[in-house]
Write an enzyme that holds these catalytic residues in place. Sequence first.
Site, PDB file in Angstrom:
ATOM      1  N   ARG A  54     -20.739  48.804 -45.034  1.00  0.00           N
ATOM      2  CA  ARG A  54     -19.891  48.544 -46.199  1.00  0.00           C
ATOM      3  C   ARG A  54     -19.666  49.813 -47.007  1.00  0.00           C
ATOM      4  O   ARG A  54     -20.587  50.604 -47.190  1.00  0.00           O
ATOM      5  CB  ARG A  54     -20.550  47.478 -47.085  1.00  0.00           C
ATOM      6  CG  ARG A  54     -19.911  46.120 -46.916  1.00  0.00           C
ATOM      7  CD  ARG A  54     -20.713  45.041 -47.571  1.00  0.00           C
ATOM      8  NE  ARG A  54     -20.939  45.265 -49.005  1.00  0.00           N
ATOM      9  CZ  ARG A  54     -21.520  44.369 -49.799  1.00  0.00           C
ATOM     10  NH1 ARG A  54     -21.910  43.211 -49.314  1.00  0.00           N
ATOM     11  NH2 ARG A  54     -21.698  44.632 -51.071  1.00  0.00           N
ATOM     12  N   LYS A  97     -29.087  37.503 -51.087  1.00  0.00           N
ATOM     13  CA  LYS A  97     -28.326  36.334 -51.560  1.00  0.00           C
ATOM     14  C   LYS A  97     -27.410  35.809 -50.458  1.00  0.00           C
ATOM     15  O   LYS A  97     -27.362  34.617 -50.189  1.00  0.00           O
ATOM     16  CB  LYS A  97     -27.461  36.684 -52.791  1.00  0.00           C
ATOM     17  CG  LYS A  97     -28.242  37.227 -53.963  1.00  0.00           C
ATOM     18  CD  LYS A  97     -27.321  37.507 -55.143  1.00  0.00           C
ATOM     19  CE  LYS A  97     -26.296  38.595 -54.889  1.00  0.00           C
ATOM     20  NZ  LYS A  97     -26.867  39.939 -54.664  1.00  0.00           N
ATOM     21  N   ARG A 144     -28.112  48.011 -43.598  1.00  0.00           N
ATOM     22  CA  ARG A 144     -27.256  46.825 -43.446  1.00  0.00           C
ATOM     23  C   ARG A 144     -26.040  47.131 -42.572  1.00  0.00           C
ATOM     24  O   ARG A 144     -25.411  48.170 -42.689  1.00  0.00           O
ATOM     25  CB  ARG A 144     -26.774  46.327 -44.807  1.00  0.00           C
ATOM     26  CG  ARG A 144     -25.704  45.235 -44.639  1.00  0.00           C
ATOM     27  CD  ARG A 144     -25.522  44.411 -45.852  1.00  0.00           C
ATOM     28  NE  ARG A 144     -25.125  45.186 -47.007  1.00  0.00           N
ATOM     29  CZ  ARG A 144     -25.034  44.673 -48.219  1.00  0.00           C
ATOM     30  NH1 ARG A 144     -25.323  43.409 -48.430  1.00  0.00           N
ATOM     31  NH2 ARG A 144     -24.669  45.424 -49.224  1.00  0.00           N
ATOM     32  N   ARG A 183     -24.935  50.264 -58.573  1.00  0.00           N
ATOM     33  CA  ARG A 183     -24.900  48.792 -58.516  1.00  0.00           C
ATOM     34  C   ARG A 183     -26.180  48.211 -59.116  1.00  0.00           C
ATOM     35  O   ARG A 183     -26.155  47.188 -59.794  1.00  0.00           O
ATOM     36  CB  ARG A 183     -24.727  48.327 -57.070  1.00  0.00           C
ATOM     37  CG  ARG A 183     -23.297  48.527 -56.574  1.00  0.00           C
ATOM     38  CD  ARG A 183     -23.204  48.478 -55.072  1.00  0.00           C
ATOM     39  NE  ARG A 183     -23.524  47.179 -54.508  1.00  0.00           N
ATOM     40  CZ  ARG A 183     -23.793  46.978 -53.222  1.00  0.00           C
ATOM     41  NH1 ARG A 183     -23.774  47.982 -52.382  1.00  0.00           N
ATOM     42  NH2 ARG A 183     -24.048  45.765 -52.793  1.00  0.00           N
ATOM     43  N   ARG A 218     -21.857  36.966 -62.576  1.00  0.00           N
ATOM     44  CA  ARG A 218     -22.525  38.265 -62.704  1.00  0.00           C
ATOM     45  C   ARG A 218     -22.565  38.733 -64.137  1.00  0.00           C
ATOM     46  O   ARG A 218     -23.132  39.782 -64.425  1.00  0.00           O
ATOM     47  CB  ARG A 218     -21.757  39.307 -61.892  1.00  0.00           C
ATOM     48  CG  ARG A 218     -22.211  39.439 -60.489  1.00  0.00           C
ATOM     49  CD  ARG A 218     -21.417  40.563 -59.878  1.00  0.00           C
ATOM     50  NE  ARG A 218     -22.169  41.301 -58.934  1.00  0.00           N
ATOM     51  CZ  ARG A 218     -22.229  40.995 -57.644  1.00  0.00           C
ATOM     52  NH1 ARG A 218     -21.625  39.942 -57.189  1.00  0.00           N
ATOM     53  NH2 ARG A 218     -22.914  41.746 -56.838  1.00  0.00           N
TER      54      ARG A 218
HETATM   55  P1  AP5 Z   1     -27.724  40.543 -48.027  1.00  0.00           P
HETATM   56  O1  AP5 Z   1     -28.015  39.130 -47.677  1.00  0.00           O
HETATM   57  O2  AP5 Z   1     -26.454  41.141 -47.543  1.00  0.00           O
HETATM   58  O3  AP5 Z   1     -27.929  40.746 -49.604  1.00  0.00           O
HETATM   59  P2  AP5 Z   1     -27.005  40.378 -50.826  1.00  0.00           P
HETATM   60  O4  AP5 Z   1     -27.924  39.979 -51.936  1.00  0.00           O
HETATM   61  O5  AP5 Z   1     -25.928  39.438 -50.431  1.00  0.00           O
HETATM   62  O6  AP5 Z   1     -26.450  41.838 -51.114  1.00  0.00           O
HETATM   63  P3  AP5 Z   1     -24.989  42.304 -51.491  1.00  0.00           P
HETATM   64  O7  AP5 Z   1     -24.992  43.804 -51.331  1.00  0.00           O
HETATM   65  O8  AP5 Z   1     -23.964  41.538 -50.753  1.00  0.00           O
HETATM   66  O9  AP5 Z   1     -24.991  41.958 -52.960  1.00  0.00           O
HETATM   67  P4  AP5 Z   1     -24.058  42.418 -54.025  1.00  0.00           P
HETATM   68  O10 AP5 Z   1     -24.400  41.446 -55.056  1.00  0.00           O
HETATM   69  O11 AP5 Z   1     -24.178  43.838 -54.445  1.00  0.00           O
HETATM   70  O12 AP5 Z   1     -22.616  42.408 -53.279  1.00  0.00           O
HETATM   71  P5  AP5 Z   1     -21.372  41.440 -53.404  1.00  0.00           P
HETATM   72  O13 AP5 Z   1     -20.689  41.385 -52.106  1.00  0.00           O
HETATM   73  O14 AP5 Z   1     -21.744  40.170 -54.066  1.00  0.00           O
HETATM   74  O15 AP5 Z   1     -28.952  41.431 -47.519  1.00  0.00           O
HETATM   75  C1  AP5 Z   1     -28.944  42.843 -47.684  1.00  0.00           C
HETATM   76  C2  AP5 Z   1     -29.565  43.523 -46.422  1.00  0.00           C
HETATM   77  O16 AP5 Z   1     -30.934  43.186 -46.331  1.00  0.00           O
HETATM   78  C3  AP5 Z   1     -28.932  43.036 -45.110  1.00  0.00           C
HETATM   79  O17 AP5 Z   1     -28.904  44.096 -44.201  1.00  0.00           O
HETATM   80  C4  AP5 Z   1     -29.880  41.932 -44.644  1.00  0.00           C
HETATM   81  O18 AP5 Z   1     -29.833  41.791 -43.254  1.00  0.00           O
HETATM   82  C5  AP5 Z   1     -31.218  42.433 -45.145  1.00  0.00           C
HETATM   83  N1  AP5 Z   1     -32.106  41.348 -45.536  1.00  0.00           N
HETATM   84  C6  AP5 Z   1     -31.767  40.172 -46.147  1.00  0.00           C
HETATM   85  N2  AP5 Z   1     -32.863  39.427 -46.394  1.00  0.00           N
HETATM   86  C7  AP5 Z   1     -33.916  40.166 -45.951  1.00  0.00           C
HETATM   87  C8  AP5 Z   1     -35.332  39.942 -45.953  1.00  0.00           C
HETATM   88  N3  AP5 Z   1     -35.863  38.810 -46.451  1.00  0.00           N
HETATM   89  N4  AP5 Z   1     -36.114  40.912 -45.430  1.00  0.00           N
HETATM   90  C9  AP5 Z   1     -35.586  42.051 -44.925  1.00  0.00           C
HETATM   91  N5  AP5 Z   1     -34.258  42.310 -44.888  1.00  0.00           N
HETATM   92  C10 AP5 Z   1     -33.430  41.378 -45.409  1.00  0.00           C
HETATM   93  O19 AP5 Z   1     -20.462  42.277 -54.410  1.00  0.00           O
HETATM   94  C11 AP5 Z   1     -19.922  43.527 -54.063  1.00  0.00           C
HETATM   95  C12 AP5 Z   1     -19.095  44.061 -55.215  1.00  0.00           C
HETATM   96  O20 AP5 Z   1     -18.003  43.162 -55.479  1.00  0.00           O
HETATM   97  C13 AP5 Z   1     -19.836  44.195 -56.553  1.00  0.00           C
HETATM   98  O21 AP5 Z   1     -20.525  45.406 -56.663  1.00  0.00           O
HETATM   99  C14 AP5 Z   1     -18.662  44.078 -57.525  1.00  0.00           C
HETATM  100  O22 AP5 Z   1     -17.952  45.280 -57.620  1.00  0.00           O
HETATM  101  C15 AP5 Z   1     -17.749  43.047 -56.862  1.00  0.00           C
HETATM  102  N6  AP5 Z   1     -18.042  41.667 -57.299  1.00  0.00           N
HETATM  103  C16 AP5 Z   1     -18.453  40.621 -56.520  1.00  0.00           C
HETATM  104  N7  AP5 Z   1     -18.628  39.502 -57.245  1.00  0.00           N
HETATM  105  C17 AP5 Z   1     -18.318  39.846 -58.515  1.00  0.00           C
HETATM  106  C18 AP5 Z   1     -18.310  39.142 -59.754  1.00  0.00           C
HETATM  107  N8  AP5 Z   1     -18.691  37.850 -59.832  1.00  0.00           N
HETATM  108  N9  AP5 Z   1     -17.949  39.799 -60.887  1.00  0.00           N
HETATM  109  C19 AP5 Z   1     -17.563  41.084 -60.844  1.00  0.00           C
HETATM  110  N10 AP5 Z   1     -17.562  41.831 -59.719  1.00  0.00           N
HETATM  111  C20 AP5 Z   1     -17.927  41.219 -58.557  1.00  0.00           C
HETATM  112 MG    MG Z   2     -23.836  39.606 -50.266  1.00  0.00          MG
END
Ligand code: AP5
Ligand code: MG
Length: 214
Positions: free
Chosen positions: A160, A13, A127, A171, A88
């Site tokens: 991270r 994402k 990552r 997660r 979410r």
């Molecule tokens: P990446 O692009 O980083 O993936 P992502 O979907 O952004 O993954 P996140 O881990 O950031 O998602 P998340 O939803 O768990 O975390 P968030 O920060 O939102 O890609 C992942 C890896 O794969 C990278 O190394 C990348 O290089 C690689 N990659 C990407 N595309 C690829 C491809 N096509 N092929 C191969 N490799 C690829 O949230 C973190 C925490 O914050 C949550 O757990 C929660 O506690 C809290 N939080 C955030 N938002 C909320 C909310 N709205 N409500 C409640 N809690 C929240």
């Molecule tokens: Mg992300």
Amino acid sequence: MKIIMLGAPGAGKGTQARRIAGEYGIPHISTGDIFRANIKDQTELGMEAKSYMDKGQLVPDELTVKILLDRVAKDDCKNGYVLDGYPRTIPQAEVLDKAVTELGEKIDYAINVDVPDENIVRRMSGRRSCPGCGATFHIEHMPPKKEGICDTCGKELVIRDDDRPETVQNRLKVYHEQTQPLIEYYNKQGIVKEVDGTKDPEAVFNAIKDILGA
Ligand code: AP5
Ligand code: MG
């Protein structure tokens, strides 16, 4: 253009949202990035968010919703935005819908980046993230030009805290229970677009551009 990115943790994402923001000139808003910036600055919000994030749980809606509403009310969001990691939960989606409807506007696309769970754990373990600008790399799939260093801002890359395998499993569980139902929620609005997130990042982005148009 108002876009929501749906998909499991690690689906890509953030990677795609950054590209969309660059291509279409709209801000990329990640609630995860906002929480991580607060953790880095040791704010009260950051400390509270960290206690949930480190366990792979969601930060409570009461905290998250307010942050998001404040952010999308800013001037740079007038022409739209791409949301990454919000909503979410169904209540978060309802709050957003209400805010957008009150402005006489709508969400245009909910892009679901589909990646099976088996691929996720592998992605997360490789990552590397930039604590400075938030850019994301992968040691195999998207390595930085210089090992361990951010291509964009030159800072040292970090792993991270929530990318440990046990936390990733939780997660994923939380995703299936609380976030996946949003696909059905937005399907009812007819705005869900599916993309195959297992392809390489360039191919995924091309599929997204086909959906969003020029
Ligand atoms: P990446 O692009 O980083 O993936 P992502 O979907 O952004 O993954 P996140 O881990 O950031 O998602 P998340 O939803 O768990 O975390 P968030 O920060 O939102 O890609 C992942 C890896 O794969 C990278 O190394 C990348 O290089 C690689 N990659 C990407 N595309 C690829 C491809 N096509 N092929 C191969 N490799 C690829 O949230 C973190 C925490 O914050 C949550 O757990 C929660 O506690 C809290 N939080 C955030 N938002 C909320 C909310 N709205 N409500 C409640 N809690 C929240
Ligand atoms: Mg992300």
